[in-house]
Scaffold this active site. Structure first.
Site, PDB file in Angstrom:
ATOM      1  N   LYS A   1       0.835  -1.209   0.000  1.00 37.53           N
ATOM      2  CA  LYS A   1       0.000   0.000   0.000  1.00 37.53           C
ATOM      3  C   LYS A   1       0.869   1.258   0.000  1.00 37.53           C
ATOM      4  O   LYS A   1       0.622   2.208  -0.760  1.00 37.53           O
ATOM      5  CB  LYS A   1      -0.915  -0.002   1.223  1.00 37.53           C
ATOM      6  CG  LYS A   1      -1.984  -1.083   1.201  1.00 37.53           C
ATOM      7  CD  LYS A   1      -2.779  -1.075   2.503  1.00 37.53           C
ATOM      8  CE  LYS A   1      -3.817  -2.164   2.529  1.00 37.53           C
ATOM      9  NZ  LYS A   1      -4.588  -2.193   3.804  1.00 37.53           N
TER      10      LYS A   1
ATOM     11  N   CYS B   1      -0.640   0.764   6.190  1.00 37.30           N
ATOM     12  CA  CYS B   1      -0.963  -0.132   7.299  1.00 37.30           C
ATOM     13  C   CYS B   1      -1.938  -1.209   6.828  1.00 37.30           C
ATOM     14  O   CYS B   1      -2.708  -0.998   5.894  1.00 37.30           O
ATOM     15  CB  CYS B   1      -1.602   0.617   8.465  1.00 37.30           C
ATOM     16  SG  CYS B   1      -0.567   1.855   9.250  1.00 37.30           S
ATOM     17  N   ASP B   2      -1.897  -2.360   7.516  1.00 41.80           N
ATOM     18  CA  ASP B   2      -2.898  -3.391   7.263  1.00 41.80           C
ATOM     19  C   ASP B   2      -3.110  -4.182   8.542  1.00 41.80           C
ATOM     20  O   ASP B   2      -2.151  -4.552   9.210  1.00 41.80           O
ATOM     21  CB  ASP B   2      -2.464  -4.338   6.146  1.00 41.80           C
ATOM     22  CG  ASP B   2      -3.597  -5.258   5.737  1.00 41.80           C
ATOM     23  OD1 ASP B   2      -4.454  -4.822   4.947  1.00 41.80           O
ATOM     24  OD2 ASP B   2      -3.644  -6.406   6.233  1.00 41.80           O
ATOM     25  N   SER B   3      -4.371  -4.394   8.883  1.00 43.96           N
ATOM     26  CA  SER B   3      -4.704  -5.102  10.118  1.00 43.96           C
ATOM     27  C   SER B   3      -5.510  -6.358   9.823  1.00 43.96           C
ATOM     28  O   SER B   3      -6.362  -6.381   8.945  1.00 43.96           O
ATOM     29  CB  SER B   3      -5.519  -4.203  11.053  1.00 43.96           C
ATOM     30  OG  SER B   3      -4.790  -3.068  11.441  1.00 43.96           O
TER      31      SER B   3
ATOM     32  N   GLY C   1       0.321  -4.528  10.329  1.00 45.03           N
ATOM     33  CA  GLY C   1       1.569  -4.256   9.631  1.00 45.03           C
ATOM     34  C   GLY C   1       1.698  -2.768   9.365  1.00 45.03           C
ATOM     35  O   GLY C   1       0.707  -2.093   9.076  1.00 45.03           O
TER      36      GLY C   1
END
Length: 214
Positions: free
Chosen positions: A60, A80-82, A117
């Site tokens: 991203k 970010c990634d959750s 992340g």
């Protein structure tokens, strides 16, 4: 003379934007358009949950950094990634009431690890000159909502487009008994980890804060 360092948030998440604003940063918001599901599949079943969220965050941030190729600004691009790891499975956004209901059947009364992340790219004159990435993990202990409350929560639409089908800072907060770790990371962007990553790419929080932090 070069202007101030600007933070670019590579996310459409209003929760992440709210965390940054509350922490004194007014970011530029630019959505990456990365196909999260396709990228997760491409990583393969052997990829660890920590690798999945970190690589999605990196993708991203990289996609958004490319859109500033002609910029002369000094930027810090954040992706970010959750996802929620529970019962040995990794869960992202449910997208439908049916899937969210199934998720809550396994979450209710149990605990899971909310993994987020983070990827930070320093972009100067359109070129990525430094980058850093890592993940955070916070244990979330879920309550058991009544069937009436759960159905009302599902009908609200809130859990459909968030990792793990819950929020900490919204209606879903009623169904979280406690957490072990960083609350801002559960919301979507961890300030302690961000502080470390921002420093690694050669900038400081003071450079990113708005002129008058709240």
């Amino acid at each position: 003379m070069r202007g101030p360092v600007r933070l670019v948030l590579a996310s459409a998440s209003p929760a992440r934007l709210s965390v940054l604003r509350g922490a004194g940063v007014e970011p530029i918001v630019r959505v990456s358009g990365v196909d999260e599901d396709a990228l997760a599949r491409a990583l393969g079943p052997s990829a660890s949950p920590e690798t999945v969220v970190t690589e999605l965050a990196r993708a991203k941030a990289a996609a958004v950094a490319e859109t500033f190729a002609d910029s002369t600004d000094d930027l810090v691009v954040v992706g970010c990634d959750s996802m929620l790891s529970i019962g040995g499975e990794l869960h992202g956004k449910p997208h439908s009431v049916e899937v969210a209901r199934e998720r809550w059947q396994s979450m209710a009364g149990n605990s899971g690890a909310l993994l987020t992340g983070h990827a930070v790219l320093r972009v100067t004159d359109g070129v990525v000159v430094a980058q850093a990435a890592a993940h955070s993990s916070t244990v979330v202990h879920f309550a058991t909502p009544s069937s009436v409350d759960l159905e009302a929560y599902l009908a609200s639409g809130e859990p459909l487009l968030v990792a793990g089908a819950f929020t900490l800072d919204g209606l879903g907060g009623w169904f979280v008994d406690r957490i072990e770790g960083d609350p801002s990371s559960v919301i979507g962007i961890g300030l302690p980890l961000m502080r470390t990553l921002v420093n690694r790419v050669g900038t400081t929080l003071a450079e990113l804060w708005s002129p008058t932090p709240p």
